[in-house]
Design an enzyme around this catalytic site. Structure first.
Site, PDB file in Angstrom:
ATOM      1  N   HIS A  63     -32.894 -12.439   0.562  1.00  0.00           N
ATOM      2  CA  HIS A  63     -33.949 -12.046  -0.380  1.00  0.00           C
ATOM      3  C   HIS A  63     -33.392 -12.019  -1.800  1.00  0.00           C
ATOM      4  O   HIS A  63     -32.416 -11.338  -2.082  1.00  0.00           O
ATOM      5  CB  HIS A  63     -34.514 -10.679   0.012  1.00  0.00           C
ATOM      6  CG  HIS A  63     -35.304 -10.736   1.286  1.00  0.00           C
ATOM      7  ND1 HIS A  63     -35.253  -9.760   2.249  1.00  0.00           N
ATOM      8  CD2 HIS A  63     -36.157 -11.686   1.756  1.00  0.00           C
ATOM      9  CE1 HIS A  63     -36.052 -10.099   3.255  1.00  0.00           C
ATOM     10  NE2 HIS A  63     -36.608 -11.258   2.990  1.00  0.00           N
ATOM     11  N   GLU A 110     -32.456  -8.819  -4.158  1.00  0.00           N
ATOM     12  CA  GLU A 110     -31.526  -7.807  -3.653  1.00  0.00           C
ATOM     13  C   GLU A 110     -30.103  -8.126  -4.111  1.00  0.00           C
ATOM     14  O   GLU A 110     -29.238  -8.506  -3.335  1.00  0.00           O
ATOM     15  CB  GLU A 110     -31.663  -7.739  -2.119  1.00  0.00           C
ATOM     16  CG  GLU A 110     -33.083  -7.368  -1.697  1.00  0.00           C
ATOM     17  CD  GLU A 110     -33.417  -7.636  -0.224  1.00  0.00           C
ATOM     18  OE1 GLU A 110     -32.512  -7.985   0.551  1.00  0.00           O
ATOM     19  OE2 GLU A 110     -34.601  -7.486   0.149  1.00  0.00           O
ATOM     20  N   ARG A 149     -38.627 -12.434  -4.285  1.00  0.00           N
ATOM     21  CA  ARG A 149     -38.042 -12.137  -2.972  1.00  0.00           C
ATOM     22  C   ARG A 149     -37.812 -13.403  -2.131  1.00  0.00           C
ATOM     23  O   ARG A 149     -36.781 -13.579  -1.505  1.00  0.00           O
ATOM     24  CB  ARG A 149     -39.011 -11.213  -2.218  1.00  0.00           C
ATOM     25  CG  ARG A 149     -38.760 -11.061  -0.721  1.00  0.00           C
ATOM     26  CD  ARG A 149     -39.837 -10.139  -0.126  1.00  0.00           C
ATOM     27  NE  ARG A 149     -39.854 -10.108   1.328  1.00  0.00           N
ATOM     28  CZ  ARG A 149     -39.195  -9.235   2.092  1.00  0.00           C
ATOM     29  NH1 ARG A 149     -38.408  -8.337   1.532  1.00  0.00           N
ATOM     30  NH2 ARG A 149     -39.292  -9.256   3.399  1.00  0.00           N
ATOM     31  N   HIS A 186     -28.872  -6.812   3.229  1.00  0.00           N
ATOM     32  CA  HIS A 186     -30.066  -6.645   2.398  1.00  0.00           C
ATOM     33  C   HIS A 186     -29.946  -5.361   1.576  1.00  0.00           C
ATOM     34  O   HIS A 186     -28.990  -4.610   1.698  1.00  0.00           O
ATOM     35  CB  HIS A 186     -31.318  -6.515   3.281  1.00  0.00           C
ATOM     36  CG  HIS A 186     -31.707  -7.775   3.983  1.00  0.00           C
ATOM     37  ND1 HIS A 186     -32.851  -8.460   3.684  1.00  0.00           N
ATOM     38  CD2 HIS A 186     -31.107  -8.471   4.980  1.00  0.00           C
ATOM     39  CE1 HIS A 186     -32.953  -9.516   4.451  1.00  0.00           C
ATOM     40  NE2 HIS A 186     -31.911  -9.550   5.265  1.00  0.00           N
ATOM     41  N   GLU A 244     -29.131  -2.453   5.238  1.00  0.00           N
ATOM     42  CA  GLU A 244     -29.828  -2.244   3.970  1.00  0.00           C
ATOM     43  C   GLU A 244     -28.924  -1.357   3.123  1.00  0.00           C
ATOM     44  O   GLU A 244     -28.706  -0.190   3.448  1.00  0.00           O
ATOM     45  CB  GLU A 244     -31.170  -1.528   4.195  1.00  0.00           C
ATOM     46  CG  GLU A 244     -32.159  -2.302   5.059  1.00  0.00           C
ATOM     47  CD  GLU A 244     -33.044  -3.242   4.243  1.00  0.00           C
ATOM     48  OE1 GLU A 244     -32.871  -3.334   3.011  1.00  0.00           O
ATOM     49  OE2 GLU A 244     -33.904  -3.881   4.853  1.00  0.00           O
TER      50      GLU A 244
HETATM   51  N1  ARG Z   1     -36.228  -5.182   4.980  1.00  0.00           N
HETATM   52  C1  ARG Z   1     -35.881  -6.235   5.886  1.00  0.00           C
HETATM   53  C2  ARG Z   1     -37.001  -7.249   5.924  1.00  0.00           C
HETATM   54  O1  ARG Z   1     -38.136  -6.879   5.730  1.00  0.00           O
HETATM   55  C3  ARG Z   1     -35.616  -5.664   7.244  1.00  0.00           C
HETATM   56  C4  ARG Z   1     -34.934  -6.573   8.141  1.00  0.00           C
HETATM   57  C5  ARG Z   1     -34.768  -5.985   9.507  1.00  0.00           C
HETATM   58  N2  ARG Z   1     -34.681  -7.029  10.455  1.00  0.00           N
HETATM   59  C6  ARG Z   1     -35.708  -7.819  10.789  1.00  0.00           C
HETATM   60  N3  ARG Z   1     -35.536  -8.745  11.678  1.00  0.00           N
HETATM   61  N4  ARG Z   1     -36.891  -7.660  10.278  1.00  0.00           N
HETATM   62  O2  ARG Z   1     -36.761  -8.402   6.111  1.00  0.00           O
HETATM   63 ZN    ZN Z   2     -34.236  -7.977   2.226  1.00  0.00          ZN
END
Ligand code: ARG
Ligand code: ZN
Length: 402
Positions: free
Chosen positions: A156, A159, A211, A281, A355
């Site tokens: 992303h 970040e 993003r 992330h 995160e």
């Molecule tokens: N904030 C991340 C996202 O939205 C969380 C990732 C967690 N893992 C996942 N497979 N979604 O991408």
């Molecule tokens: Zn992210």
């Protein structure tokens, strides 16, 4: 309407469903960037909303009066992050600053060039706009049948602490080896510092809050696929959206994007050696593991839980920071199509998403002065988990078990 407001970040907690609906409307009608949750579909009563509001949307005063302004000086913060050591009084090192994409490419070359025996660059693919996706392979031993771990950063774009961590990690591993000899004797490490270079570039040139990647869609107004919704793990089910204008757009089909495809191809090719997958992330301080694409428990749920629990405990002891931990779907939200779930189903049974800092104070605009601390916390987690993976997978068989 002659007022010139500066960019702001607001923290809003809607109390009723009606307020939730108003807020959803606001984010769709005005030029705002939602920081938390990532998409309006996740908004619910009593859950904090972090909303970035650019100064030009001057009507904000009416719309948001009564809400808490958490970051009144966003422009200053952004400037602080991009000035980058031009201040001669600054004592911060290279690794305590954010770097533009070109400087990261230079750093990659330099790092490989300066460590010819231990560091190699691998071209794993290229982005939509044809920028190379370079990973580094760190290898400190010639023992045969070596296992490996993979870390990617910058899926992303906004970040920024994430690529900063990948650089920090490589630097740490190649200079302070002693501390993690055990790990490095047993495992090679692949590090992909910027998985989404087009998006990252865009956050430096045009929109700090971007993003997704930068692939155009059939709608000329809406650009980008959420690369962490583009993997083939319950692809595009609840928690992702099939609309190109959404921040959680899953793409036209699984691995439709060259960036996710490249990483998936590499992991498929190396799945017999790679035992540990970590994706970096920000923000919110969490150590997550599969599944995010379903509320079902992973087969080795308890092992994974034990690992992140221990990592969070160490971070608390060493740095006095709190990290939440658990399976993604239950700890944050259903989010299908993520790289961690996909890697897990491929057979990489130790798969995580971290995160990093912070918990919302600065959000994506974490000041450079906090990079060191944020990275050391994540490093603690990586080391703790890598050691545990070795224990679990390379434990000498006791004679009775032969
Ligand atoms: N904030 C991340 C996202 O939205 C969380 C990732 C967690 N893992 C996942 N497979 N979604 O991408
Ligand atoms: Zn992210």
């Amino acid at each position: 309407t002659l007022f010139q407001f500066s960019d702001q970040v607001l923290i809003i907690t809607p109390e009723t469903q009606e307020q939730v609906d108003i807020l959803k409307n606001v984010t769709s009608q005005y030029e705002t960037a939602l920081w938390q949750p990532v998409s309006p579909v996740y908004m619910k009563e009593q859950a904090e909303v972090h909303l970035f509001v650019p100064g030009e949307s001057f009507e904000t005063e009416q719309v948001y009066s009564g809400f808490r302004v958490s970051l009144p000086n966003v422009n200053e913060l952004i400037e602080m992050q991009t000035m980058n050591g031009t201040d001669p009084r600054s004592t911060s090192t290279f690794y305590e600053r954010y770097h533009r994409l070109e400087d990261i490419y230079d750093w990659l070359n330099r790092t490989a060039h300066d460590n010819p025996r231990t560091v190699k660059t691998i071209l794993v693919g290229s982005s939509h706009e044809k920028r190379p996706l370079y990973a580094l392979k760190l290898s400190f031993s010639d023992r045969p049948n070596r296992k490996a771990m993979w870390i990617d950063c910058g899926i992303h774009a906004r970040e920024w602490i994430s690529p900063a961590f990948c650089l920090w990690f490589v630097h740490h591993v190649s200079t302070v080896k002693v501390e993690i000899t055990d790990i490095l004797n047993n495992m090679d490490v692949y590090v992909l510092p910027v998985m989404n270079p087009d998006g990252y570039k865009y956050t430096w040139t045009t929109n700090r809050m971007w993003r997704k990647n930068r692939a155009p869609s059939h709608n000329p107004k809406c650009v980008g696929v959420d690369l962490n919704r583009n993997f083939d793990a319950n692809w595009c089910t609840e928690g992702a959206l099939p609309y190109p204008c959404s921040e959680i757009y899953c793409g036209a089909f699984p691995e439709s994007e060259p960036e996710s495809r490249a990483v998936a191809d590499f992991l498929r090719e190396h799945k017999d050696s790679i035992q540990l997958y970590i994706s970096i992330h920000s923000y919110s301080q969490m150590l997550l593991f599969p599944y995010s694409c379903t509320v079902e428990e992973a087969g080795n749920h308890n092992d994974l839980l034990e690992m992140v629990q221990e990592a969070a405990r160490k971070i608390r002891t060493f740095y006095r920071s709190t990290y939440k931990y658990g399976a993604g779907a239950k700890t944050i939200y259903l989010a299908p199509g993520g790289s961690d779930d996909w890697a897990y189903d491929l057979g990489i049974k130790y798969s995580f998403t971290f995160e990093l800092q912070d918990r919302g104070e600065y959000g994506f605009l974490l000041p450079p002065s906090r990079i060191g601390n944020a990275c050391n916390e994540a490093l603690t987690a990586v080391k703790t988990i890598a050691l545990k993976v070795m224990e679990k997978t390379q434990a000498p068989k006791s004679p009775a078990a032969v």
